[in-house]
Scaffold this active site. Structure first.
Site, short mmCIF file in Angstrom:
data_model
loop_
_atom_site.label_atom_id
_atom_site.label_comp_id
_atom_site.label_asym_id
_atom_site.label_seq_id
_atom_site.Cartn_x
_atom_site.Cartn_y
_atom_site.Cartn_z
N LYS A 54 4.61 16.23 -8.85
CA LYS A 54 5.14 17.23 -9.78
C LYS A 54 6.62 17.48 -9.48
CE LYS A 54 0.66 19.29 -10.65
NZ LYS A 54 -0.37 20.24 -10.32
N GLN A 98 -1.24 25.38 -6.85
CA GLN A 98 -2.09 24.19 -6.85
C GLN A 98 -3.53 24.55 -6.48
OE1 GLN A 98 -0.98 21.04 -7.77
NE2 GLN A 98 -3.14 20.46 -7.65
N ASP A 121 0.63 26.40 -16.21
CA ASP A 121 -0.68 25.71 -16.22
C ASP A 121 -1.53 26.23 -17.39
OD1 ASP A 121 -1.25 23.67 -14.48
OD2 ASP A 121 -1.78 24.98 -12.79
#
Ligand code: NDP
Length: 287
Positions: A54, A98, A121
């Site tokens: 990422k 995460q 997200d």
């Protein structure tokens, strides 16, 4: 006849180049570089690889990126404090924690602590609700990536029989909603679905996200169907494979995504798109 292979790697490259150009345009016009912060707790090797990818993708797209590494025994309070700090940081437009988190941490509380406008997200309940009503700023990266693949390939969704296998909050459910918004006739299957192959064989567009290696076989597919394999399973020989048995399904399908090189590269691409959107919204630009 063998299916057309949908090249997610290529489509991701093209999309990332477009995002990079729009990020550069934003910076030239406003002096603002889109910024993403990724928090990783503990030393899960798979998570470390995802986070590293990422960061790399952000930098390649000309975005600002920070990774905050926290020890595996980090407390809930310390994690919440870190999110608060990022919340107040003007250089950071997107915050991503995460997942999965170590078991002692409350994942739902962490997701709820990320402000919806920085929730790249799109897991926060506010963003989930917005997706439901079809009025959203961010889409969850994997289902959004699938939609981008379909769009890029010129695959018509309206009026098609769409079957999604899997109903997780991060893939299956939002995927079904996006196909519905695109006017597909959508069926969602899960582990309690009876006669699964009768349902999958009806699909013009089949999206599979269950986490079981090679589960969908050629006899479960309608000839000519578009088959999108979200699954990422590590075999004993360390090779990566999808939920769809590629050899048998590619003989029957009209188009199919490979694993690796299908949906996977699109997920991070859509994270970049969300980070750019968050930056634009933060400064009120609509480029
Ligand atoms: P979850 O484990 O959260 O959900 C799996 C879903 O599959 C559940 O809804 C479950 O049903 C359903 N399921 C399990 N077994 C069957 C079965 N035999 N028949 C029908 N349905 C079944 O997984 P995720 O959604 O998080 O991920 C799915 C896969 O996608 C994984 O391989 C994951 O690694 C991959 N993935 C890939 C990404 C990418 O970037 N390419 C991103 C995210 C995930 P029930 O609800 O009844 O238990």
């Amino acid at each position: 006849m063998a299916a057309k292979i949908i090249d997610g790697k290529k489509i991701a490259e093209l999309t990332r180049a477009d995002i990079a150009a729009r990020a550069a345009q934003l910076e030239a016009q406003s002096g603002v570089k889109p910024g993403l912060a990724v928090i990783i707790v503990g030393d899960n090797p798979a998570s470390q690889v995802y986070v590293c990818n990422k960061k790399k993708a952000c930098e390649q797209a000309g975005m600002y990126s920070v990774v905050i590494e926290m020890a595996g025994d980090t407390t809930q309070e310390a994690l919440m404090e870190q999110i608060e700090t990022l919340k107040a940081d003007d250089k950071i437009h997107g915050i991503l924690v995460q997942l999965p988190l170590p078991a002692h941490l409350d994942e739902d509380a962490v997701i709820a602590a990320i402000p919806p406008e920085k929730d790249v997200d799109a897991f926060h309940p506010v963003n989930t609700g917005k997706i439901m009503i079809g009025d959203y700023d961010f889409l969850p990266c994997t289902p959004a990536g699938v939609m981008k693949l379909l769009e890029h390939e010129g695959i018509e969704i309206a009026g098609k029989e769409c079957v999604v296998v899997g109903r997780s909050n991060i893939v299956g459910k939002p995927q079904a909603m996006l196909l519905l918004h695109a006017n597909g006739t959508v069926t969602v299957c899960h582990s309690k679905t009876k006669n699964l192959s009768d349902v999958t064989r009806r699909a013009d567009i089949l999206v599979v996200a269950i986490g079981k290696a090679n589960f969908i076989t050629g006899d479960m597919i309608k000839p000519g169907a578009v088959v999108i394999d979200v699954g990422m399973n590590r075999l004993e020989n360390k090779k990566l494979c999808g939920d769809v048995e590629f050899a048998s399904c590619s003989e029957v399908a009209g188009a199919i995504t490979p694993v690796p090189g299908g949906v996977g590269p699109m997920t991070i691409t859509m994270l970049l798109e969300n980070t750019l959107t968050a930056a634009k919204k933060a400064i009120g630009k609509n480029l």
